[in-house]
Design a protein around this motif. Structure first.
Motif: not given
Length: 176
Positions: A12-38
């Protein structure tokens, strides 16, 4: 690990507008994000999540995240994973200095005063929280630092934050 080098995620960017954010991948591809959500739900809720065998000095990130690869630990420790965000800056979605852009599932847990850090200014690659708090403060204190930055924002403060960011990154302080 197999998969793309660049990690793309909606933020979420300014005003709550979504945008695509980039980083070098540091995790397994397609990893389940439920651990992070909790984890972030309890962190934002004011609870310090506990992890077995982990140092509580860096509460903002999971320290023993099983999704992170060995090379991912290295690029996170050195903050190299953040470099692709310069494309977000060039596209005008982010600035060099400002609050970190939240993941939409994090913002769902925000209190109304937390939202002020997102709604009123362009997110940044670095900010007051990254140089003064860097994974050592509570979520509420991080929000207060972002709001303080918004209140005191100036070219001089941005230069000081950028210079301090170089020192923090060079020392690998607070990176997990």
């Amino acid at each position: 690990s197999p998969g793309p080098v660049i990690f793309r995620q909606s933020r979420l960017g300014k005003g709550g507008v979504p945008f695509m954010f980039y980083k070098f991948r540091s995790m397994q591809a397609l990893a389940d994000d439920s651990i992070h959500r909790a984890y972030v739900a309890s962190l934002i809720g004011g609870q310090l999540p506990t992890e077995p065998n982990c140092d509580t000095k860096a509460p903002f990130k999971l320290q023993a995240d099983p999704r992170v690869t060995w090379i991912g630990r290295l690029i996170r420790k050195t903050s190299i994973d953040e470099l692709p965000q310069l494309f977000n800056v060039l596209k005008g979605e982010m600035s060099l200095v400002g609050p970190r852009p939240p993941i939409p599932y994090e913002a769902v847990h925000y209190q109304s005063w937390h939202l002020r850090r997102v709604l009123s200014q362009t997110p940044g690659i670095t900010g007051l929280w990254q140089v003064d708090g860097r994974s050592r403060v509570s979520f509420d204190e991080m929000v207060r630092m972002d709001l303080r930055y918004r209140r005191d924002c100036s070219f001089g403060l941005d230069i000081r934050i950028l210079l301090r960011t170089v020192l923090v990154v060079a020392r690998c302080e607070g990176a997990v």
